[in-house]
Design a protein around this motif. Structure first.
Motif, PDB file in Angstrom:
ATOM      1  N   THR A   1      -6.731  62.165 113.437  1.00  0.00           N
ATOM      2  CA  THR A   1      -5.827  63.103 112.779  1.00  0.00           C
ATOM      3  C   THR A   1      -5.001  62.386 111.726  1.00  0.00           C
ATOM      4  O   THR A   1      -4.742  62.925 110.654  1.00  0.00           O
ATOM      5  CB  THR A   1      -4.858  63.726 113.814  1.00  0.00           C
ATOM      6  OG1 THR A   1      -5.543  63.842 115.049  1.00  0.00           O
ATOM      7  CG2 THR A   1      -4.352  65.063 113.359  1.00  0.00           C
ATOM      8  N   ASP A   2      -4.604  61.161 112.071  1.00  0.00           N
ATOM      9  CA  ASP A   2      -3.718  60.435 111.156  1.00  0.00           C
ATOM     10  C   ASP A   2      -4.449  59.771 110.001  1.00  0.00           C
ATOM     11  O   ASP A   2      -3.932  59.683 108.900  1.00  0.00           O
ATOM     12  CB  ASP A   2      -2.950  59.356 111.926  1.00  0.00           C
ATOM     13  CG  ASP A   2      -1.929  59.974 112.860  1.00  0.00           C
ATOM     14  OD1 ASP A   2      -1.764  61.213 112.763  1.00  0.00           O
ATOM     15  OD2 ASP A   2      -1.325  59.251 113.650  1.00  0.00           O
ATOM     16  N   HIS A   3      -5.659  59.292 110.273  1.00  0.00           N
ATOM     17  CA  HIS A   3      -6.262  58.407 109.277  1.00  0.00           C
ATOM     18  C   HIS A   3      -7.550  58.913 108.644  1.00  0.00           C
ATOM     19  O   HIS A   3      -8.017  58.325 107.687  1.00  0.00           O
ATOM     20  CB  HIS A   3      -6.518  57.033 109.892  1.00  0.00           C
ATOM     21  CG  HIS A   3      -5.260  56.382 110.375  1.00  0.00           C
ATOM     22  ND1 HIS A   3      -4.283  55.962 109.502  1.00  0.00           N
ATOM     23  CD2 HIS A   3      -4.812  56.119 111.610  1.00  0.00           C
ATOM     24  CE1 HIS A   3      -3.289  55.448 110.202  1.00  0.00           C
ATOM     25  NE2 HIS A   3      -3.586  55.538 111.484  1.00  0.00           N
ATOM     26  N   LEU A   4      -8.163  59.948 109.190  1.00  0.00           N
ATOM     27  CA  LEU A   4      -9.445  60.378 108.637  1.00  0.00           C
ATOM     28  C   LEU A   4      -9.198  61.319 107.471  1.00  0.00           C
ATOM     29  O   LEU A   4      -8.503  62.316 107.592  1.00  0.00           O
ATOM     30  CB  LEU A   4     -10.264  61.073 109.725  1.00  0.00           C
ATOM     31  CG  LEU A   4     -11.760  60.893 109.631  1.00  0.00           C
ATOM     32  CD1 LEU A   4     -12.139  59.421 109.723  1.00  0.00           C
ATOM     33  CD2 LEU A   4     -12.447  61.664 110.739  1.00  0.00           C
ATOM     34  N   GLU A   5      -9.771  60.968 106.315  1.00  0.00           N
ATOM     35  CA  GLU A   5      -9.464  61.708 105.094  1.00  0.00           C
ATOM     36  C   GLU A   5     -10.402  62.887 104.878  1.00  0.00           C
ATOM     37  O   GLU A   5     -11.102  62.955 103.879  1.00  0.00           O
ATOM     38  CB  GLU A   5      -9.547  60.764 103.897  1.00  0.00           C
ATOM     39  CG  GLU A   5      -8.494  59.680 103.909  1.00  0.00           C
ATOM     40  CD  GLU A   5      -7.282  60.066 103.090  1.00  0.00           C
ATOM     41  OE1 GLU A   5      -7.445  60.882 102.172  1.00  0.00           O
ATOM     42  OE2 GLU A   5      -6.194  59.568 103.392  1.00  0.00           O
ATOM     43  N   VAL A   6     -10.479  63.784 105.812  1.00  0.00           N
ATOM     44  CA  VAL A   6     -11.247  64.998 105.566  1.00  0.00           C
ATOM     45  C   VAL A   6     -10.346  66.191 105.832  1.00  0.00           C
ATOM     46  O   VAL A   6      -9.474  66.135 106.684  1.00  0.00           O
ATOM     47  CB  VAL A   6     -12.520  65.097 106.426  1.00  0.00           C
ATOM     48  CG1 VAL A   6     -13.568  64.130 105.929  1.00  0.00           C
ATOM     49  CG2 VAL A   6     -12.209  64.851 107.871  1.00  0.00           C
ATOM     50  N   ALA A   7     -10.560  67.263 105.080  1.00  0.00           N
ATOM     51  CA  ALA A   7      -9.586  68.333 105.122  1.00  0.00           C
ATOM     52  C   ALA A   7      -9.927  69.439 106.121  1.00  0.00           C
ATOM     53  O   ALA A   7      -9.130  69.767 106.980  1.00  0.00           O
ATOM     54  CB  ALA A   7      -9.426  68.934 103.735  1.00  0.00           C
ATOM     55  N   ILE A   8     -11.102  69.972 106.006  1.00  0.00           N
ATOM     56  CA  ILE A   8     -11.322  71.227 106.710  1.00  0.00           C
ATOM     57  C   ILE A   8     -12.335  71.121 107.830  1.00  0.00           C
ATOM     58  O   ILE A   8     -12.135  71.660 108.905  1.00  0.00           O
ATOM     59  CB  ILE A   8     -11.742  72.304 105.705  1.00  0.00           C
ATOM     60  CG1 ILE A   8     -10.500  72.705 104.914  1.00  0.00           C
ATOM     61  CG2 ILE A   8     -12.328  73.512 106.408  1.00  0.00           C
ATOM     62  CD1 ILE A   8     -10.803  73.306 103.604  1.00  0.00           C
ATOM     63  N   SER A   9     -13.394  70.358 107.598  1.00  0.00           N
ATOM     64  CA  SER A   9     -14.428  70.338 108.636  1.00  0.00           C
ATOM     65  C   SER A   9     -14.045  69.420 109.787  1.00  0.00           C
ATOM     66  O   SER A   9     -14.818  69.186 110.684  1.00  0.00           O
ATOM     67  CB  SER A   9     -15.762  69.920 108.041  1.00  0.00           C
ATOM     68  OG  SER A   9     -15.605  68.707 107.356  1.00  0.00           O
ATOM     69  N   LYS A  10     -12.833  68.880 109.762  1.00  0.00           N
ATOM     70  CA  LYS A  10     -12.411  67.969 110.829  1.00  0.00           C
ATOM     71  C   LYS A  10     -11.862  68.748 112.020  1.00  0.00           C
ATOM     72  O   LYS A  10     -10.883  69.464 111.902  1.00  0.00           O
ATOM     73  CB  LYS A  10     -11.328  67.040 110.292  1.00  0.00           C
ATOM     74  CG  LYS A  10     -10.868  66.036 111.331  1.00  0.00           C
ATOM     75  CD  LYS A  10      -9.928  65.025 110.751  1.00  0.00           C
ATOM     76  CE  LYS A  10      -8.604  65.643 110.378  1.00  0.00           C
ATOM     77  NZ  LYS A  10      -7.649  64.680 109.893  1.00  0.00           N
ATOM     78  N   PRO A  11     -12.490  68.590 113.190  1.00  0.00           N
ATOM     79  CA  PRO A  11     -11.954  69.302 114.358  1.00  0.00           C
ATOM     80  C   PRO A  11     -10.741  68.569 114.920  1.00  0.00           C
ATOM     81  O   PRO A  11     -10.534  67.393 114.650  1.00  0.00           O
ATOM     82  CB  PRO A  11     -13.114  69.271 115.342  1.00  0.00           C
ATOM     83  CG  PRO A  11     -13.918  68.081 114.955  1.00  0.00           C
ATOM     84  CD  PRO A  11     -13.694  67.836 113.499  1.00  0.00           C
TER      85      PRO A  11
END
Ligand SMILES: Nc1ncnc2c1ncn2[C@@H]1O[C@H](COP(=O)(O)OP(=O)(O)OP(=O)(O)O)[C@@H](O)[C@H]1O
Ligand SMILES: [Mg+2]
Lengths: 628, 227
Positions: free
Chosen positions: A574-584
């Motif tokens: 949640t803190d470090h992964l740079e994806v916006a929408i497809s991230k669960p």
């Protein structure tokens, strides 16, 4: 020895040998923790990431191509790609639904974004069309509609009675005669754009299939009552007799067309339609004609420029043509779209609803925004309802079409879908059909580019792919990528599961060793138990029960460790992964069957590890142990 | 008669070396007898006791205890035989050190499926009272003195009211005073339960004299006392 007595004795033994018990379980804990961690991650990525990009029960197929001197040629003839193919696919075993996809077949550009970025971004526009019904569930999910509704239900608001969207405050729309907050996913449907045509020159050749050229636009033709859909009437095209002159006389070919029925009091539900009386005495909803002071205003940024003025109706009730006429603008939610960028006249139209791919935003955020010094986009909500312009027939790459056929349309972002085009926009298929027909002729609107086949479950897919390949089709890139990714994921998960099993197997050797040590320590005890009446089976069972407890304990602790670890990973993601929408929110799926299976395997390894020690304990000669 | 041995042979083999410990032992012991078993160290007293008690079935000859022919019994039957018919008291007590006294005493009941669970504690207290340790029921076994431990072991041995009590140097690890106390317990037991056969291995002549009969064993055979 009774079961309870055995459990009681085992419990006592475990308490006595706490330390060796815990030490023996370390390997097991590590094995179970790694195993369940990766299996849960694999399952999570499959269901929460891959399935969202492409559900397991859907495949997308396109006509097979073969390479011929550097150019890929399609094997199938184009006329095999129409409605008949949809029917043929639907008849295949296991297929529950077929959704055809239509790609745009002309050059286009889009620009807009001033309110978002400070200046207009311009790019080549690629677009395709999909059946709106297919996407509704996904759009709802991405927009978190249920959550929105729940939140809204909490703060009870005064209900506003309305007839159409204009009666409601901003951010709300009219539904069942009350104003409700806008839910953008509902806007992803075909609301119609007017396709201009010239009956004198080209006839119906550039009208979408099933329509005819009447009064300069393509409309659904009919021959009499009962030939139109429900709630529609077959009337002489009201546009022919409209007071506003829309075009040259050659365009004024009149046909009988289907129009939705209405009553003058109620008006029409769609903002861009007007309820008009026909010569036959019926009232129908007809497109609202409008004009612009200057056709270039279509490309302007100011809403007042593109609202235009409605032709044929005066706001103050005086007859059309009277010098005292007060002009009205196109209704709220619509704009005046000229027949082309050189025409002053056109129709009030609602913006084309479009979907974006979440990847587009991720790419924008991760690279484009930085290099162009633009603001990053934060999730879905900032973009919903955002409007931009599409310019058909204009291109950075290909030759432009003549300006008198180029057309500018407004588009509105209404949602995000992983089935949307990665670089471009996706709209309801009828828009693409209309646009392709307008620019490339009716045939171009009939042939679908790809088909999405939906099956009952994943099991049917393998057979289906074979059947589809027989018919000259292949998996489309994204779909085959998804399958490859799923296969890869499966292999990776299997490898990690295997590694964890190896760890558990090594742990079993350690467990065997520990148990050998323990029974050596307890040999007097075992001897005395034998002397007072324990059978060999009693002794064996004591040791095996102890091993089972060790397995359950190690398995449970391993699973707790794994679960804890997964929370940490989620948190880091949640803190470090740079994806916006497809991230669960949660990358892991812990299924009860998997958890039970892991404990089962742990227990099994413990039992295997304890077999030799148990046998040795059972065959301990009490006479030797007790009298020496 | 309770115990009959007919021409019992026992050979221990350690590698190539064969040690003929028992070379044709025959004798009978009547029910309710109180027998001392004497002999030099290594003469095979413990071996004989283990054979009578069903701990060691690897011998030649015939042994019948309370009508049961030991050679013919399987592990289950032998275990049951050790549980119900005979009991052991060892020189080294062999209690489960981590358990309370009362649980040590009740141990035979663990392996006795017929035993009703309800009266176990009563029975444990009863046998503890018999050996004069009712007040120690709750203590942990390894906190007891040697004499107390041996008395707990006796209580455990008589818990299931066996017909034969086999004692292998029960006072061997105790000083003479406590050994005397333990011997008193045996004598009381013998007096109270007339039909229980008591066989006691001992090196001490004084102890042997307190028994009703002495069997002496030497060179693998019975020397005297088979009267
Ligand atoms: N398990 C065994 N393996 C090999 N030899 C054994 C075993 N047990 C006993 N022996 C041998 O058998 C002989 C008799 O042993 P046993 O223990 O019966 O003697 P004992 O009369 O009880 O002696 P002690 O008075 O010292 O207790 C001894 O020589 C001993 O070394
Ligand atoms: Mg001995």
């Amino acid at each position: 020895m009774s079961l309870w007595r055995t459990i009681w004795a085992v419990w006592g033994n475990i308490r006595r040998n706490r330390r060796s018990f815990v030490m023996a379980s370390v390997g097991l804990v590590v094995g179970v923790a790694t195993g369940t961690f990766f299996v849960a991650l694999g399952a999570g990525v499959q269901t929460k990431v891959l399935n969202r990009i492409y559900p397991v029960n859907q495949i997308e197929v396109e006509p097979k191509t073969v390479g011929l001197m550097g150019i890929r040629e399609q094997v199938l003839s184009n006329d095999r790609l129409g409605k008949e193919m949809v029917r043929e696919f639907s008849a295949l075993p296991g297929v529950t639904r077929v959704y055809p996809k239509l790609r745009s077949k002309l050059q286009a550009r889009l620009w807009g974004g001033k309110s978002l970025f400070g200046y207009d971004a311009r790019t080549e526009a690629f677009f395709d069309g999909l059946d709106a019904a297919l996407l509704a569930p996904e759009l709802r999910q991405v927009e978190r509609v249920e959550e929105k509704r729940r939140r809204r239900a909490l703060k009870r608001r005064r209900t506003v009675v309305c007839k159409r969207d204009e009666d409601c405050p901003l951010g709300q729309g009219c539904e069942a005669e009350t104003c409700v907050d806008t839910e953008y996913w509902k806007r992803f449907e075909h609301r119609g754009i007017q396709v201009p045509c010239d009956a004198g020159k080209t006839g119906d050749a550039f009208c979408p299939p099933g329509t005819t050229c009447s009064a300069g636009v393509c409309s659904t033709a009919c021959s009499g009552a009962g030939t139109c859909g429900a709630g529609e009437a077959c009337v002489v095209d009201p546009l022919c007799t409209s007071p506003g002159a829309t075009g040259a006389d050659s365009e004024r070919t009149c046909a009988k067309v289907c129009r939705p029925s209405c009553t003058p009091a109620e008006g029409c539900a769609d903002a861009h339609l007007t309820c008009v009386a026909t010569s036959g005495g019926e009232s129908v909803c007809a497109p609202t004609e409008c004009r612009l002071a200057d056709p270039r205003r279509q490309l302007s940024d100011r809403p007042s420029d593109w609202r235009g003025e409605v032709v044929g109706v005066c706001g103050n009730g005086v007859p059309w043509g009277d010098p005292a006429c007060e002009f009205t603008t196109c209704p709220r939610g619509t704009y005046c779209a000229g027949r082309s960028i050189t025409h002053k006249v056109g129709f009030c139209e609602q913006p084309v609803p479009v979907l974006l791919s979440p990847f587009l935003i991720e790419i924008f955020n991760s690279s484009v925004a930085e290099s162009l010094g633009l603001q990053r986009l934060d999730g879905v909500d900032t973009l919903l309802g955002f409007q931009f312009r599409l310019l058909f027939g204009d291109s950075y790459f290909a030759d432009d079409l003549p300006t008198e056929v180029q057309a500018a349309k407004r588009a509105e972002i209404v949602g995000f879908s992983n089935k949307a085009l990665d670089f471009g926009v996706t709209m309801p298929i009828d828009y693409v059909r209309a646009i392709n027909a307008r620019y490339k002729g009716r045939e171009a609107a009939k042939q679908f580019s790809t088909f999405i086949l939906e099956t009952e479950g994943n099991e049917d897919v393998a057979g289906l792919i074979a059947a589809v390949e027989e018919r000259g089709f292949q998996l489309a890139r994204k779909s085959s990528d998804a399958r490859k990714a799923a296969d890869l994921l499966f292999i990776l998960t299997a490898i990690f599961a295997f590694i964890s099993i190896v760890i558990a197997a090594v742990a079993a050797v350690n467990i065997a060793n520990t148990f050998l040590m323990i029974i050596a320590e307890r040999r007097y005890e075992i001897g005395i138990m034998r002397a007072v009446g324990a059978t060999r089976a009693d002794i064996r069972r004591l040791i095996i029960f102890e091993a089972v407890s060790l397995g359950v304990f190690g398995g449970a602790v391993g699973e707790l460790v794994s679960f804890g670890l997964s929370r940490v990973v989620n948190h880091l993601a949640t803190d470090h992964l740079e994806v916006a929408i497809s991230k669960p929110d949660d990358f892991f799926v812990y299924e009860p069957a998997m958890l039970a299976g892991a404990i089962g395997i742990a227990v099994l390894f413990c039992i295997v590890g304890a077999l030799v020690p148990a046998q040795r304990a059972a065959t301990t000669d009490p006479a030797v142990v007790l009298t020496s | 008669m309770t115990i009959r041995l007919t021409d019992v042979h026992k050979t221990y083999r350690v590698g190539e070396v064969a040690n003929h410990v028992l070379q044709g032992v025959s004798c009978t012991i009547e029910a309710g007898d109180y027998v001392a078993l004497m002999g030099a160290s290594g003469s095979g007293k413990s071996t004989l006791l283990n054979i009578i008690g069903g701990l060691d079935t690897d011998f030649d000859g015939e042994v019948t205890v309370c009508g049961q022919v030991l050679k013919r019994m399987g592990d289950r039957e032998l275990s049951r035989f050790r549980n119900r018919t005979v009991s052991f008291v060892f020189q080294q007590f062999h209690l489960l050190p981590h358990l309370p006294v009362v649980d040590n005493v009740m141990m035979p009941s663990w392996f006795d499926p017929d035993r009703s669970q309800l009266d176990l504690h009563d029975r444990a207290r009863q046998v503890l009272a018999q050996v004069g340790l009712a007040h120690k029921a709750g203590s942990t076994a390894n906190h007891l003195s040697g004499g107390e431990k041996q008395r707990v072991a006796i209580a455990r041995a008589i818990f299931n009211a066996p017909q034969v009590l086999l004692c292998d140097e029960p006072t061997g690890a105790l000083d003479s005073k406590t050994g005397d106390m333990v011997m008193q317990v045996f004598e009381e037991l013998h007096a109270k339960t007339r039909d229980m056969t008591l066989i006691m291995v001992t090196h001490a002549e004084s102890i042997a004299q307190r028994c009703r009969r002495i069997i002496r064993i030497s060179d693998g055979a019975i020397l005297s006392g088979d009267a």
